[in-house]
Design a protein around this motif. Structure first.
Motif, PDB file in Angstrom:
ATOM      1  N   ASP A 151       6.926   5.354  -5.370  1.00 17.59           N
ATOM      2  CA  ASP A 151       6.569   6.676  -5.980  1.00 17.59           C
ATOM      3  C   ASP A 151       5.130   6.782  -5.824  1.00 17.59           C
ATOM      4  O   ASP A 151       4.431   7.753  -5.496  1.00 17.59           O
ATOM      5  N   ALA A 152       4.477   5.778  -6.600  1.00 18.28           N
ATOM      6  CA  ALA A 152       3.145   5.645  -6.862  1.00 18.28           C
ATOM      7  C   ALA A 152       2.262   5.428  -5.498  1.00 18.28           C
ATOM      8  O   ALA A 152       1.294   6.219  -5.186  1.00 18.28           O
ATOM      9  N   LEU A 153       2.841   4.506  -4.609  1.00 17.13           N
ATOM     10  CA  LEU A 153       2.274   4.257  -3.478  1.00 17.13           C
ATOM     11  C   LEU A 153       2.098   5.543  -2.473  1.00 17.13           C
ATOM     12  O   LEU A 153       1.189   5.843  -1.833  1.00 17.13           O
ATOM     13  N   SER A 154       3.262   6.225  -2.725  1.00 15.32           N
ATOM     14  CA  SER A 154       3.478   7.729  -1.824  1.00 15.32           C
ATOM     15  C   SER A 154       2.352   8.573  -2.160  1.00 15.32           C
ATOM     16  O   SER A 154       1.794   9.095  -1.598  1.00 15.32           O
ATOM     17  N   ARG A 155       2.277   8.559  -3.594  1.00 16.38           N
ATOM     18  CA  ARG A 155       1.274   9.721  -3.936  1.00 16.38           C
ATOM     19  C   ARG A 155      -0.255   9.171  -3.723  1.00 16.38           C
ATOM     20  O   ARG A 155      -1.181   9.930  -3.220  1.00 16.38           O
ATOM     21  N   VAL A 156      -0.590   7.931  -3.698  1.00 15.49           N
ATOM     22  CA  VAL A 156      -1.715   7.387  -3.284  1.00 15.49           C
ATOM     23  C   VAL A 156      -2.192   7.568  -1.834  1.00 15.49           C
ATOM     24  O   VAL A 156      -3.084   8.112  -1.462  1.00 15.49           O
ATOM     25  N   LEU A 157      -1.224   7.364  -0.991  1.00 14.10           N
ATOM     26  CA  LEU A 157      -1.320   7.637   0.327  1.00 14.10           C
ATOM     27  C   LEU A 157      -1.364   9.178   0.839  1.00 14.10           C
ATOM     28  O   LEU A 157      -2.080   9.453   1.547  1.00 14.10           O
ATOM     29  N   ALA A 158      -0.661   9.905   0.029  1.00 15.82           N
ATOM     30  CA  ALA A 158      -0.840  11.451   0.059  1.00 15.82           C
ATOM     31  C   ALA A 158      -2.327  11.864  -0.180  1.00 15.82           C
ATOM     32  O   ALA A 158      -2.979  12.760   0.505  1.00 15.82           O
ATOM     33  N   ALA A 159      -2.557  11.208  -1.369  1.00 15.56           N
ATOM     34  CA  ALA A 159      -4.153  11.477  -1.450  1.00 15.56           C
ATOM     35  C   ALA A 159      -5.164  11.017  -0.453  1.00 15.56           C
ATOM     36  O   ALA A 159      -6.030  11.864  -0.096  1.00 15.56           O
ATOM     37  N   ALA A 160      -4.934  10.041   0.203  1.00 15.33           N
ATOM     38  CA  ALA A 160      -5.791   9.640   1.156  1.00 15.33           C
ATOM     39  C   ALA A 160      -5.656  10.771   2.441  1.00 15.33           C
ATOM     40  O   ALA A 160      -6.688  10.959   2.998  1.00 15.33           O
ATOM     41  N   HIS A 161      -4.422  11.210   2.728  1.00 13.71           N
ATOM     42  CA  HIS A 161      -4.099  11.918   3.816  1.00 13.71           C
ATOM     43  C   HIS A 161      -4.812  13.407   3.599  1.00 13.71           C
ATOM     44  O   HIS A 161      -4.828  14.279   4.569  1.00 13.71           O
ATOM     45  N   ALA A 162      -4.896  13.730   2.145  1.00 20.00           N
ATOM     46  CA  ALA A 162      -5.624  15.021   1.970  1.00 20.00           C
ATOM     47  C   ALA A 162      -7.056  15.041   1.860  1.00 20.00           C
ATOM     48  O   ALA A 162      -7.871  15.990   1.684  1.00 20.00           O
ATOM     49  N   ALA A 163      -7.919  14.113   2.546  1.00 20.99           N
ATOM     50  CA  ALA A 163      -9.136  13.935   2.346  1.00 20.99           C
ATOM     51  C   ALA A 163      -9.744  14.807   3.535  1.00 20.99           C
ATOM     52  O   ALA A 163      -9.166  15.213   4.377  1.00 20.99           O
ATOM     53  N   PRO A 164     -10.915  15.250   3.203  1.00 15.71           N
ATOM     54  CA  PRO A 164     -11.576  16.216   4.412  1.00 15.71           C
ATOM     55  C   PRO A 164     -11.894  15.487   5.579  1.00 15.71           C
ATOM     56  O   PRO A 164     -12.174  14.093   5.448  1.00 15.71           O
ATOM     57  N   ARG A 175      -6.846   4.214  -8.747  1.00 16.02           N
ATOM     58  CA  ARG A 175      -7.424   3.973 -10.086  1.00 16.02           C
ATOM     59  C   ARG A 175      -6.837   4.987 -11.220  1.00 16.02           C
ATOM     60  O   ARG A 175      -6.268   4.676 -12.647  1.00 16.02           O
ATOM     61  N   ALA A 176      -6.472   6.225 -10.863  1.00 14.52           N
ATOM     62  CA  ALA A 176      -5.807   7.173 -11.747  1.00 14.52           C
ATOM     63  C   ALA A 176      -4.565   6.755 -11.980  1.00 14.52           C
ATOM     64  O   ALA A 176      -4.009   6.957 -13.079  1.00 14.52           O
ATOM     65  N   GLU A 177      -3.704   6.115 -11.156  1.00 14.29           N
ATOM     66  CA  GLU A 177      -2.328   5.575 -11.053  1.00 14.29           C
ATOM     67  C   GLU A 177      -2.199   4.195 -12.093  1.00 14.29           C
ATOM     68  O   GLU A 177      -1.139   3.759 -12.312  1.00 14.29           O
ATOM     69  N   GLY A 178      -3.405   3.612 -12.319  1.00 12.16           N
ATOM     70  CA  GLY A 178      -3.551   2.528 -13.163  1.00 12.16           C
ATOM     71  C   GLY A 178      -3.387   1.171 -12.085  1.00 12.16           C
ATOM     72  O   GLY A 178      -3.314   0.192 -12.667  1.00 12.16           O
ATOM     73  N   TYR A 179      -3.784   1.399 -10.714  1.00 16.27           N
ATOM     74  CA  TYR A 179      -3.766   0.257  -9.961  1.00 16.27           C
ATOM     75  C   TYR A 179      -5.166   0.079  -9.203  1.00 16.27           C
ATOM     76  O   TYR A 179      -5.875   1.079  -9.134  1.00 16.27           O
TER      77      TYR A 179
END
Length: 223
Positions: free
Chosen positions: A39-52, A149-153
């Motif tokens: 679930d943490a990995l999914s959030r990190v990848l979603a953040a990447a995909h939200a980039a401009p 970093r926000a997730e602690g990884y």
């Protein structure tokens, strides 16, 4: 006037954003054997995909490496280039070889980030600056870094590899181009300053050296 926009996040939220930026580090040391939750990995990848991305081209491609043999092959490619880089550095070559520059075999997750093979069809924003595809991918990687970093990884960006060799190893189509090998996962600690400063390889310079007004500054001695 308070200096805070009406659209600003709360003070606590702003502190969290700036903390993630300030405490992000290019990590090389990972907790061997530790896993990263899906679930943490999914959030990190979603953040990447939200980039401009310029023209909303979304040129990024993320390849998750789960085959240990493939991970080891990527490590060999990086290690080969590490030695070639040391040769190119001349007098600092041995000093460079003493640095730990990647955590490929220890990190919980390994990704290769690439530019997509279909990006040439995108003209909006790239007609005079075709490198904006790379700039867009870099924004995605930065998003991923901050979210981790926000997730602690921890995350480390490895750029020491021969692109063609990595593309062939991963069977990328013509036109696709690997940009980064990303090591991601639990880390024993986050250093309070960049590792290259700790290792005395180099040191960061202050913001004042990089900001000017209206025109490029004249060289020292000509002002």
């Amino acid at each position: 006037m308070s200096g805070v926009s009406e659209h600003a996040f709360s003070a606590a939220e702003r502190r969290a954003v700036y903390r993630a930026i300030a405490e992000r580090r290019d990590m090389r040391r990972f907790t061997a054997g530790a896993a990263m939750p899906e679930d943490a990995l999914s959030r990190v990848l979603a953040a990447a995909h939200a980039a401009p991305s310029v023209g909303l081209m979304q040129p990024w491609r993320f390849i998750r490496i789960t085959d240990i043999r493939l991970r080891r092959a990527i490590h060999r490619l990086v290690d080969d280039e590490r030695h070639r880089t040391a040769e190119a550095l001349g007098a600092r070559g041995q000093e460079f070889l003493a640095l730990k520059v990647e955590g490929i075999l220890d990190c919980a997750e390994l990704f290769v980030v690439a530019l997509g093979d279909d990006r040439q069809r995108h003209v909006f924003g790239r007609r005079t600056l075709p490198q904006m595809d790379l700039a867009s991918v870099s924004c995605a990687i930065q998003n991923m870094w901050l979210a981790a970093r926000a997730e602690g990884y921890g995350m480390g960006w490895v750029s020491i590899f021969e692109p063609r060799g990595l593309a062939e190893l991963l069977e990328m189509p013509d036109g696709a181009e690997p940009v980064a090998v990303l090591c991601l996962g639990p880390v024993p600690e986050f250093p309070d300053r960049p590792q290259l400063e700790i290792d005395e390889w180099t040191s960061g310079r202050p913001l004042s050296e990089f900001v000017c007004e209206n025109r490029w500054p004249a060289p020292a001695g000509m002002r």
